[in-house]
Design an enzyme around this catalytic site. Structure first.
Site, mmCIF file in Angstrom:
data_model
loop_
_atom_site.group_PDB
_atom_site.id
_atom_site.type_symbol
_atom_site.label_atom_id
_atom_site.label_comp_id
_atom_site.label_asym_id
_atom_site.label_seq_id
_atom_site.Cartn_x
_atom_site.Cartn_y
_atom_site.Cartn_z
ATOM 1 N N HIS A 256 72.249 32.093 45.222
ATOM 2 C CA HIS A 256 73.352 33.025 44.955
ATOM 3 C C HIS A 256 74.287 32.524 43.854
ATOM 4 C CE1 HIS A 256 75.421 36.624 45.779
ATOM 5 N NE2 HIS A 256 75.260 36.653 47.094
ATOM 6 N N ARG A 257 74.177 31.247 43.506
ATOM 7 C CA ARG A 257 74.978 30.723 42.406
ATOM 8 C C ARG A 257 74.454 31.213 41.063
ATOM 9 N NH1 ARG A 257 74.242 24.474 43.780
ATOM 10 N NH2 ARG A 257 72.103 25.292 43.684
#
Length: 420
Positions: free
Chosen positions: A393-394
């Site tokens: 998700h980064r």
């Protein structure tokens, strides 16, 4: 001046290696480029070649010892030179280089997983080689010797059927089959699988490395998952036609090619998180998980953006065979930018895989099976495949991952796009 032989650093993640065998004894003449020892990591067995000519005047590490990268394992001196005094602290020095051994037909892996860190051991006193240090070194390939160690087989008891009595993998299998008949029968009240009370077993180096990399990935990477079902009707027909034409193509090859095409359209999934930035990779290098007896290896098909489906199939088959035989090299399991894990052959419907750092995503592939589907308002049986994308998700968000899966679905459902 003496030349130190050190345990080299084979990759950015390598921290230690095991000395499998010495190919030269103390006092033996050594020529530059000659193989002097064999070293094993959790990924492969490699040959260590001399960087200087002279005489091996000291062996500081014994066969079977596990030592840190940079440890001085031996010393090459001038002809007639006496052994040098041992050093208290091993120092890194680039006096030896690596050369992968040539693959042999009879040869038997996180994958690409980091090795565990150990405390630096003290250097040991030099000792002359003994017969126990070199059990049939010349009668078996590195991969066969490694397999023998894993199975607990003493090569001195195995009769080789290869040229000049060379021990092949089949010889190990025949030897093991012959010894099984003499194994102790289970005692009364004890199952054939072992004692009822159970027990413990030490982690192998591969298992330890997998535990480290997946544990770190799970703690540090914020995973999210998206699943999509893909109609495989056309893909089944294409694979059948290709096989009929003499081209061995699998569903996994089809997925790798489809992923490569989808990544070209969605490059942020062919990327790595690097602290304060995201690194976008030009090459599309796709790793695929290969199951081993005690873990897995992840060979990498490199440059997939420029390979045809048939070329991917040939490379994947070659790499899988090398991984299962123990002949895979560090180069062949490095530089992956995306990974595919397929458990469809085991009948698994769907699952989620752990991302392999520093990659941003991995695709988990389930079985191609007949499932209920609605076509033109009618309930029918359709051959489908479920895939689950694990994302960092980064690096990407849910909508981007969903669009990638949509493109993958479009390509796989229209496999003719992969043939042009």
């Amino acid at each position: 001046m003496p030349t130190n032989i050190t345990m080299p650093k084979l990759s950015d993640t390598m921290t230690e290696g095991r000395l499998v065998s010495w190919k030269k004894g103390v006092g033996d003449t050594v020529e530059r480029g000659e193989i002097i020892a064999e070293v094993e990591t959790d990924k492969a067995t490699m040959e260590l070649e001399a960087f200087a000519s002279g005489v091996l005047v000291e062996q500081r590490v014994k066969t079977g010892e596990l030592v840190a990268v940079g440890t001085v394992i031996g010393v090459i001196g001038a002809a007639g030179e006496a052994p040098v005094a041992k050093e208290e602290t091993p120092r890194p020095a680039p006096e030896a280089t690596w050369q992968p051994p040539a693959p042999e037909p009879e040869a038997a892996a996180t994958g690409g997983v980091p090795e565990r860190v150990m405390e630096l051991p003290e250097a040991v006193e030099p000792s002359p080689p003994t017969a126990a240090d070199h059990p049939d070194d010349t009668r078996a390939s590195p991969a066969v010797r490694r397999l023998a160690r894993e199975k607990g087989i003493d090569l001195r008891q195995v009769e080789g059927s290869g040229p000049e009595g060379r021990i092949l993998q089949e010889d190990l299998e025949r030897f093991q089959a012959g010894t099984k008949v003499t194994e102790k029968l289970p005692a009364e009240g004890e199952s054939a699988a072992g004692p009822a009370e159970g027990g413990t077993e030490p982690l192998s180096r591969m298992r330890s490395a997998i535990a480290k990399v997946t544990g770190e990935a799970w703690r540090t990477i914020p995973h999210f998952y998206e699943t999509m079902e893909i109609d495989m009707k056309e893909a089944v027909e294409v694979i059948r036609e290709l096989k009929g034409g003499g081209h061995a193509v699998t569903f996994n090859d089809l997925v790798i090619k489809g992923v490569a095409m989808a990544l070209a359209a969605f490059p942020r999934l062919n990327a790595s998180f690097a602290g304060d930035r995201i690194v976008l990779h030009d090459a599309i290098n796709i790793g695929f998980a290969v199951a081993m007896d005690d873990g897995l290896q992840v060979p990498v098909v490199k440059g997939c953006q420029g390979l045809s489906l048939k070329e991917i199939a040939l490379q994947a088959m070659r790499l899988a065979e090398r991984a299962r035989s123990g002949a895979i090299t560090q180069e062949e399991i490095s530089s992956g930018t995306f990974s595919v894990s397929n458990l469809g052959m085991y009948g698994i419907e769907e699952f989620a895989a752990v991302i392999l750092p520093p990659q941003a995503a991995i695709l988990a592939v389930g079985a191609v099976a007949d499932r209920p589907a609605v076509r033109d308002g009618h309930l029918v049986a359709a051959k489908t495949m479920r895939v689950t994308l694990s994302c960092d998700h980064r690096v990407v968000d849910g909508a981007y991952g969903a669009r990638f899966l949509g493109e993958l679905k479009r390509v796989v459902e229209n496999p003719v796009l992969m043939l042009v």
